[in-house]
Design a protein around this motif. Structure first.
Motif, PDB file in Angstrom:
ATOM      1  N   LEU A  18       0.819  -1.205   0.000  1.00  0.00           N
ATOM      2  CA  LEU A  18       0.000   0.000   0.000  1.00  0.00           C
ATOM      3  C   LEU A  18       0.858   1.263   0.000  1.00  0.00           C
ATOM      4  O   LEU A  18       0.531   2.250  -0.675  1.00  0.00           O
ATOM      5  N   ARG A  19       1.986   1.235   0.735  1.00  0.00           N
ATOM      6  CA  ARG A  19       2.905   2.378   0.711  1.00  0.00           C
ATOM      7  C   ARG A  19       3.492   2.564  -0.689  1.00  0.00           C
ATOM      8  O   ARG A  19       3.639   3.695  -1.165  1.00  0.00           O
ATOM      9  N   ALA A  20       3.823   1.454  -1.344  1.00  0.00           N
ATOM     10  CA  ALA A  20       4.366   1.533  -2.709  1.00  0.00           C
ATOM     11  C   ALA A  20       3.329   2.120  -3.656  1.00  0.00           C
ATOM     12  O   ALA A  20       3.653   2.987  -4.485  1.00  0.00           O
ATOM     13  N   LEU A  21       2.093   1.666  -3.548  1.00  0.00           N
ATOM     14  CA  LEU A  21       1.027   2.208  -4.404  1.00  0.00           C
ATOM     15  C   LEU A  21       0.823   3.701  -4.166  1.00  0.00           C
ATOM     16  O   LEU A  21       0.662   4.478  -5.109  1.00  0.00           O
ATOM     17  N   LEU A  30       7.598   4.067 -10.740  1.00  0.00           N
ATOM     18  CA  LEU A  30       6.901   2.784 -10.846  1.00  0.00           C
ATOM     19  C   LEU A  30       7.887   1.622 -10.904  1.00  0.00           C
ATOM     20  O   LEU A  30       7.736   0.622 -10.202  1.00  0.00           O
ATOM     21  N   GLY A  31       8.908   1.737 -11.726  1.00  0.00           N
ATOM     22  CA  GLY A  31       9.889   0.661 -11.875  1.00  0.00           C
ATOM     23  C   GLY A  31      10.610   0.352 -10.579  1.00  0.00           C
ATOM     24  O   GLY A  31      10.783  -0.809 -10.209  1.00  0.00           O
ATOM     25  N   LYS A  32      11.042   1.395  -9.869  1.00  0.00           N
ATOM     26  CA  LYS A  32      11.766   1.192  -8.614  1.00  0.00           C
ATOM     27  C   LYS A  32      10.880   0.542  -7.563  1.00  0.00           C
ATOM     28  O   LYS A  32      11.301  -0.388  -6.878  1.00  0.00           O
ATOM     29  N   GLU A  33       9.660   1.043  -7.437  1.00  0.00           N
ATOM     30  CA  GLU A  33       8.751   0.504  -6.419  1.00  0.00           C
ATOM     31  C   GLU A  33       8.411  -0.956  -6.697  1.00  0.00           C
ATOM     32  O   GLU A  33       8.423  -1.779  -5.775  1.00  0.00           O
ATOM     33  N   THR A  34       8.126  -1.283  -7.951  1.00  0.00           N
ATOM     34  CA  THR A  34       7.788  -2.676  -8.260  1.00  0.00           C
ATOM     35  C   THR A  34       9.005  -3.578  -8.098  1.00  0.00           C
ATOM     36  O   THR A  34       8.868  -4.703  -7.618  1.00  0.00           O
ATOM     37  N   LEU A  35      10.176  -3.099  -8.473  1.00  0.00           N
ATOM     38  CA  LEU A  35      11.392  -3.895  -8.302  1.00  0.00           C
ATOM     39  C   LEU A  35      11.671  -4.138  -6.819  1.00  0.00           C
ATOM     40  O   LEU A  35      12.012  -5.257  -6.419  1.00  0.00           O
ATOM     41  N   LEU A  37       9.470  -4.223  -4.350  1.00  0.00           N
ATOM     42  CA  LEU A  37       8.496  -5.196  -3.856  1.00  0.00           C
ATOM     43  C   LEU A  37       8.844  -6.609  -4.315  1.00  0.00           C
ATOM     44  O   LEU A  37       8.772  -7.566  -3.540  1.00  0.00           O
ATOM     45  N   SER A  38       9.225  -6.732  -5.570  1.00  0.00           N
ATOM     46  CA  SER A  38       9.588  -8.035  -6.115  1.00  0.00           C
ATOM     47  C   SER A  38      10.799  -8.615  -5.392  1.00  0.00           C
ATOM     48  O   SER A  38      10.827  -9.801  -5.056  1.00  0.00           O
ATOM     49  N   ASN A  39      11.793  -7.780  -5.147  1.00  0.00           N
ATOM     50  CA  ASN A  39      12.989  -8.249  -4.451  1.00  0.00           C
ATOM     51  C   ASN A  39      12.682  -8.683  -3.025  1.00  0.00           C
ATOM     52  O   ASN A  39      13.196  -9.705  -2.555  1.00  0.00           O
ATOM     53  N   GLU A  40      11.841  -7.928  -2.338  1.00  0.00           N
ATOM     54  CA  GLU A  40      11.464  -8.311  -0.976  1.00  0.00           C
ATOM     55  C   GLU A  40      10.778  -9.671  -0.975  1.00  0.00           C
ATOM     56  O   GLU A  40      11.068 -10.528  -0.136  1.00  0.00           O
ATOM     57  N   TYR A  41       9.867  -9.860  -1.918  1.00  0.00           N
ATOM     58  CA  TYR A  41       9.153 -11.131  -1.997  1.00  0.00           C
ATOM     59  C   TYR A  41      10.116 -12.276  -2.322  1.00  0.00           C
ATOM     60  O   TYR A  41      10.095 -13.321  -1.668  1.00  0.00           O
ATOM     61  N   SER A  42      10.971 -12.072  -3.308  1.00  0.00           N
ATOM     62  CA  SER A  42      11.911 -13.121  -3.718  1.00  0.00           C
ATOM     63  C   SER A  42      12.866 -13.493  -2.587  1.00  0.00           C
ATOM     64  O   SER A  42      13.164 -14.673  -2.388  1.00  0.00           O
TER      65      SER A  42
END
Length: 61
Positions: A18-21, A30-35, A37-42
């Motif tokens: 939600l903070r990223a959104l 957009l690219g940094k925020e999604t990257l 989030l993806s890195n945290e998940y991975s």
């Protein structure tokens, strides 16, 4: 992992998403925020996998 720990982790992940959104909607990258989030998940998935794998390799007593 207990149900309480799972709920806590899910709530933390949701809050981070939600903070990223919010950041994206306010002009964030957009690219940094999604990257991020993806890195945290991975990293979380990889940590759980390595913990599981190490448990398999332990000698049975």
């Amino acid at each position: 992992m207990s149900d309480e720990e799972r709920r806590k982790r899910a709530a933390e992940q949701e809050a981070r998403a939600l903070r990223a959104l919010e950041s994206i909607m306010n002009g964030g990258d957009l690219g940094k925020e999604t990257l991020d989030l993806s890195n945290e998940y991975s990293e979380g998935v990889w940590a759980r996998f390595t913990t599981w794998f190490r448990g398999l390799r332990r000698p049975k007593a």
